[in-house]
Design a protein around this motif. Sequence first.
Motif, PDB file in Angstrom:
ATOM      1  N   LYS A  69       4.370  -7.875  -5.116  1.00  0.00           N
ATOM      2  CA  LYS A  69       4.028  -6.975  -4.015  1.00  0.00           C
ATOM      3  C   LYS A  69       4.118  -7.704  -2.679  1.00  0.00           C
ATOM      4  O   LYS A  69       3.591  -8.797  -2.511  1.00  0.00           O
ATOM      5  N   GLU A 108      -1.498 -13.172  -5.518  1.00  0.00           N
ATOM      6  CA  GLU A 108      -2.935 -12.897  -5.631  1.00  0.00           C
ATOM      7  C   GLU A 108      -3.367 -11.753  -4.712  1.00  0.00           C
ATOM      8  O   GLU A 108      -4.542 -11.581  -4.432  1.00  0.00           O
ATOM      9  N   ASN A 109      -2.394 -10.997  -4.211  1.00  0.00           N
ATOM     10  CA  ASN A 109      -2.640  -9.843  -3.340  1.00  0.00           C
ATOM     11  C   ASN A 109      -3.353 -10.235  -2.050  1.00  0.00           C
ATOM     12  O   ASN A 109      -4.234  -9.530  -1.568  1.00  0.00           O
ATOM     13  N   ARG A 110      -2.981 -11.394  -1.512  1.00  0.00           N
ATOM     14  CA  ARG A 110      -3.509 -11.856  -0.224  1.00  0.00           C
ATOM     15  C   ARG A 110      -2.351 -12.009   0.763  1.00  0.00           C
ATOM     16  O   ARG A 110      -2.203 -13.016   1.426  1.00  0.00           O
TER      17      ARG A 110
END
Length: 123
Positions: A69, A108-110
């Motif tokens: 993502k 890590e979606n950061r």
Amino acid sequence: MNDVPLADADLDALVPEWVDWAGAAKALGVTVSRIRTMIREHELAAAVPRPGAGQQLPAAFFQDGLVVKGLPGLLTVLHDGGYDDRECIAWLFTDLDLPGRPIDALRENRGSEVKRRAQAMAF
């Protein structure tokens, strides 16, 4: 970040695992020609990691059968800033005190801080 220009970075040392185009296609469940299109459209980035190797992609670009993502948008920002695929990969796998590498932050979606830093580099 170290003093080595991104274009001169040792990608084979930075990236722990590589996949060829066929491996990338298998990871995403698409055709090799779709991988070629995704590279051309900057949804993915590929480079030759070491002399004599063909063009490959970092295995870390794939997670749970999808492209990580935020990666396509980030690659677009970096390309718009004048970076080529090799430089994009080097930047993604260099420790920038995020904490850690940008690719790890994306996985890590950061991704917000990663994208902010990429946008700042483009200016």
